[in-house]
Scaffold this active site. Sequence first.
Site, mmCIF file in Angstrom:
data_model
loop_
_atom_site.group_PDB
_atom_site.id
_atom_site.type_symbol
_atom_site.label_atom_id
_atom_site.label_comp_id
_atom_site.label_asym_id
_atom_site.label_seq_id
_atom_site.Cartn_x
_atom_site.Cartn_y
_atom_site.Cartn_z
ATOM 1 N N ASP A 120 0.725 -5.675 -2.570
ATOM 2 C CA ASP A 120 1.171 -7.040 -2.236
ATOM 3 C C ASP A 120 0.672 -8.001 -3.320
ATOM 4 O O ASP A 120 1.337 -8.954 -3.677
ATOM 5 C CB ASP A 120 0.572 -7.498 -0.885
ATOM 6 C CG ASP A 120 1.130 -6.728 0.300
ATOM 7 O OD1 ASP A 120 2.322 -6.360 0.270
ATOM 8 O OD2 ASP A 120 0.369 -6.477 1.252
ATOM 9 N N HIS A 163 -2.281 -5.697 1.031
ATOM 10 C CA HIS A 163 -2.238 -4.343 0.501
ATOM 11 C C HIS A 163 -2.394 -4.524 -0.994
ATOM 12 O O HIS A 163 -2.008 -5.561 -1.557
ATOM 13 C CB HIS A 163 -0.895 -3.659 0.789
ATOM 14 C CG HIS A 163 -0.587 -3.511 2.228
ATOM 15 N ND1 HIS A 163 0.614 -3.889 2.778
ATOM 16 C CD2 HIS A 163 -1.322 -3.024 3.239
ATOM 17 C CE1 HIS A 163 0.614 -3.630 4.065
ATOM 18 N NE2 HIS A 163 -0.552 -3.101 4.377
#
Length: 344
Positions: free
Chosen positions: A53, A50
């Site tokens: 992340d 993501h």
Amino acid sequence: MEKFGYRFSFGPWNIHEGADPFGPVVRPSIGFDQKLESYKELGFDAVQFHDDDAVPDLDQLSASQISQQAQQMRKKLADHGLVAEFVAPRLWEHPNTIDGAFTANDPAARQYALERAKKAIDIGHELGTNLMVLWLAREGTYLREAKDAVRATHLLLEAVNALLTYNSELRIAIEPKPNEPMDMAYIPTIGHALSLGFQSRDPGRVGSLVESAHAVLAGLDPSDEMAFALAFDKLYSVHLNDQNGLKFDQDRTFGAVDLRRAFNQVRVLDENKYFEKGMVGLDVKAMRTQPAEIATKHLRNSMLVFLKLVQVVRSVDKVQVQELIAARDYEELDWLLLTSLMGV
Ligand code: XLS
Ligand code: MG
């Protein structure tokens, strides 16, 4: 470990604390750096991201800060012999996306979603990947009449076109799912995803990611969804897992519920040389009952099930299969496959 030419990936969210809607975390949180150690220990090749992340709290950062942190992440990956498979904008947690992202009724929310997705593209560029996964988590409704489904489809196409325009190297894999978190989602199947892609300003750069469980939740067979995308060379990635019936997205270990269904996914991928096209991505969760110190076996098991099924696919006598098909002796063909899967 013989991997038959396949490369494997998972997202850091696949190593998790075990909370569910009915109970708190059961395992301590593990930092990204510690999770990164698990990738090579388990034999994986790539990390799914993501956007946050890779660059935590990116909404609060400047473009140069985002770029700098993404470059640091790329070095971290290289130090571990890993690459980034894709970057997905997380368009389902921010308050601006409560009522949708690209299809929100509020134009300011739609603008936020577009800007956030462009930041994800920039992060992907710094990480060395041009692949973006769009899981359209909140593109749908709790109340059908709260939105105009025709307009929502046009808004989704406009967003895809805007992202293709923003970066001329970008490839978009739309990851369909029929529900959850929404009551009903707008792009529930591969057919919907590819329809959108074929209407885009550059269809050659829009494909799909098939998730096993999402196909099952739509009442479809994952291997047929993969085959439809493969037929147009638009299967950019997969999320292999399993699902036991029409309920919440379980993200079970690949093959753990229905081994024949898993066999057919591996069969369609291997017979179409998917190892030349994309990564074998997982999207799996450890059971809540799994103790922390052994909470990565769902990743090991999923990869090994895949590789063992590749061996089964390649060991089945193709001449015998064709003879049984020609004779329309499908019962015998069924027996051949069942005994191959049972190893007897
Ligand atoms: C849903 C999605 C999600 C990832 C990618 O299944 O794959 O798990 O966050 O956006
Ligand atoms: Mg997924």
